[in-house]
Design a protein around this motif. Structure first.
Motif, PDB file in Angstrom:
ATOM      1  N   MET A  73      42.055  42.214  37.808  1.00  0.00           N
ATOM      2  CA  MET A  73      42.122  40.761  37.785  1.00  0.00           C
ATOM      3  C   MET A  73      41.530  40.161  39.057  1.00  0.00           C
ATOM      4  SD  MET A  73      42.712  37.983  36.216  1.00  0.00           S
ATOM      5  CE  MET A  73      43.968  37.757  34.949  1.00  0.00           C
ATOM      6  N   LYS A  74      41.788  40.774  40.191  1.00  0.00           N
ATOM      7  CA  LYS A  74      41.212  40.258  41.435  1.00  0.00           C
ATOM      8  C   LYS A  74      39.687  40.345  41.406  1.00  0.00           C
ATOM      9  CE  LYS A  74      41.605  40.430  46.470  1.00  0.00           C
ATOM     10  NZ  LYS A  74      42.248  41.077  47.653  1.00  0.00           N
ATOM     11  N   ASN A  75      39.163  41.458  40.904  1.00  0.00           N
ATOM     12  CA  ASN A  75      37.713  41.607  40.789  1.00  0.00           C
ATOM     13  C   ASN A  75      37.129  40.541  39.850  1.00  0.00           C
ATOM     14  OD1 ASN A  75      37.921  43.842  42.446  1.00  0.00           O
ATOM     15  ND2 ASN A  75      37.687  45.340  40.799  1.00  0.00           N
ATOM     16  N   ALA A  76      37.846  40.289  38.759  1.00  0.00           N
ATOM     17  CA  ALA A  76      37.388  39.276  37.805  1.00  0.00           C
ATOM     18  C   ALA A  76      37.368  37.901  38.451  1.00  0.00           C
ATOM     19  CB  ALA A  76      38.289  39.277  36.575  1.00  0.00           C
ATOM     20  N   MET A  77      38.413  37.591  39.194  1.00  0.00           N
ATOM     21  CA  MET A  77      38.480  36.287  39.857  1.00  0.00           C
ATOM     22  C   MET A  77      37.347  36.118  40.868  1.00  0.00           C
ATOM     23  SD  MET A  77      42.523  35.620  40.480  1.00  0.00           S
ATOM     24  CE  MET A  77      43.647  35.213  39.129  1.00  0.00           C
ATOM     25  N   ALA A  78      37.075  37.157  41.630  1.00  0.00           N
ATOM     26  CA  ALA A  78      35.991  37.081  42.613  1.00  0.00           C
ATOM     27  C   ALA A  78      34.648  36.876  41.921  1.00  0.00           C
ATOM     28  CB  ALA A  78      35.979  38.345  43.470  1.00  0.00           C
ATOM     29  N   ALA A  79      34.433  37.575  40.805  1.00  0.00           N
ATOM     30  CA  ALA A  79      33.170  37.450  40.074  1.00  0.00           C
ATOM     31  C   ALA A  79      33.029  36.061  39.456  1.00  0.00           C
ATOM     32  CB  ALA A  79      33.089  38.530  38.996  1.00  0.00           C
TER      33      ALA A  79
END
Length: 434
Positions: free
Chosen positions: A165-171
């Motif tokens: 989820m953190k990776n998705a938010m950053a992207a």
């Protein structure tokens, strides 16, 4: 041909005062507004006499399920957009949990092309956060945005892995796009069909606890703070989640949220002992305390917008009973009458407050150029009969779905005409137009 809409009753979005106005529509836009005291020159125009009707910007629903591709026996883009038009909605955002999942540019384009060819309202599709909504691998966010997706969500399932989820938010933040989250910890909900409350106790059922939603809300607010993304919580339903969202907003996190009519009107104590699966939805109907928390959260601005989470299923599926039937109810055609009857006519809300949560606020939250009747705005509007009482009759729905707990309810506030970009797409005496 240009159109004059005459003698409509309107609510001023700033003062909240009622006014009578005449509205001229030309080339798909609001071209002119006159006060009721002025006399427009209607020569060469089509005329719609809206006397006795409320005029509102077309409603915006940022959470629907159109089921196509893959589940056309439940709903199609054609039938779902007709249902939206009948309910006064002119812009809708379908979720990606189709088959195939809307996790690639080709499927996004399919939805958009199908909507242009067969739909009657504006369709703004979401794309999945992870491939096949399995939570294992991010989708190609740039390609999905380029294809026309307006945000990313794995609605129907929660993203279980915090790093994912953190990776998705950053992207998403890098692209200026929102993350829209279905908040549910799977370890707490397996095998449950209703909330952890009185109905579950009475029937010996495993319940879905409030913390299954709130755990993800709290986690994701912290991740949104770290990444700076616009984080939007789907169909909030618990007091704990609302408390966390309120806290997140208070410290400057870019978090927004939505609530459904059923979570404002019904609790688990209203579910009939017949175990009718038309009362089964996800999130489930919560306790009366949670219902009041949702209402107060909407009133104080913690909850930003109202959505329907329109989720059609076949009659055969819903006939499987509370334990085995799929989650979800339809909502596009009953949303405004329910909320108008139960909150505005009873005096708890003003009409302007309700209209704002269905028009201006969704447009603000998602940066859309809709939700107003200002000159120059797209001519998306609905005329509403506030005074005629009708009974909710699922057999009359434009949706293929009939799965509603509100059958037989007597309500006011039924849309009478819906217009999208200057085209009349539905009338109560003529059905949908294409």
């Amino acid at each position: 041909m240009a159109i004059w809409i005459l003698n409509a009753s309107a609510i001023d979005p700033v003062s909240g005062e009622k006014e009578t106005l005449h509205l001229r529509v030309a080339e798909g836009k609001v071209a002119q507004r006159l006060s009721g005291a002025e006399k427009p020159d209607t020569s060469g125009h089509e005329v719609i006499d809206a006397a006795g009707k409320l005029i509102s910007p077309g409603f915006i629903d940022m959470h629907v399920h159109l089921r196509e591709p893959g589940f056309e026996y439940k709903e199609t883009i054609a039938s779902g957009t007709r249902s939206a038009a009948k309910g006064g909605f002119t812009t809708i955002a379908p979720m990606p949990n189709t088959r195939p999942v809307t996790d690639n540019a080709e499927t996004v384009r399919f939805v958009l092309d199908k909507a242009r060819a067969e739909g009657v309202v504006r369709v703004l599709p979401y794309a999945a956060i992870t491939k096949n909504e399995l939570g294992r691998e991010l989708t190609d966010f740039p390609a999905l945005k380029e294809a026309g997706a307006i945000g990313f969500t794995d609605d129907g399932v929660g993203v279980q892995n915090a790093q994912m989820m953190k990776n998705a938010m950053a992207a998403a933040q890098a692209l200026g796009m929102p993350i829209i989250a279905h908040c549910e910890d799977d370890t707490l909900v397996e095998g449950a069909a209703v909330t952890e409350g009185e109905f579950a106790k009475r029937h010996g059922l495993k319940g879905i606890p409030n913390e299954s939603e709130a755990i993800h809300v709290g986690r994701d607010i912290l991740l949104a703070e770290a990444t700076g993304v616009h984080y939007h919580v789907c169909h909030v339903s618990t007091e704990q989640s609302i408390r966390l969202i309120r806290l997140g907003k208070s410290v400057g996190v870019n978090v927004t949220t939505e609530v459904c009519p059923h979570h404002l009107l019904l609790s688990d104590e209203d579910i009939p002992d017949s175990m009718d699966a038309n009362w089964k939805m996800n999130p489930p109907l919560r306790t009366p305390k949670d219902v009041e928390a949702c209402i107060r959260g909407l009133e104080d601005g913690t909850i930003d917008i109202i959505v329907t989470d329109h989720a059609p299923h076949s009659g055969e599926e819903k006939a499987r009973g509370m334990a085995r039937a799929p989650f979800g109810i339809v909502g596009l055609e009953t949303a405004f009458p329910l909320l108008y009857t139960k909150f505005v006519r009873t005096g708890r809300w003003t009409l302007g407050f309700l209209l704002g949560k269905l028009t201006r606020e969704p447009a603000r939250v998602f940066g859309l150029p809709y939700g107003t009747l200002d000159v120059g705005a797209p001519a998306d509007l609905t005329l509403i009969d506030l005074d005629t009482e009708r009974e909710v009759d699922p057999a009359s729905f434009a949706s293929q779905g009939r799965n509603t707990p509100f059958a037989g309810w007597k309500l006011y506030g039924w849309p009478a005409l819906t217009m999208v970009e200057g085209n009349v797409v539905w009338t109560d005496n003529g059905g949908t137009n294409r």
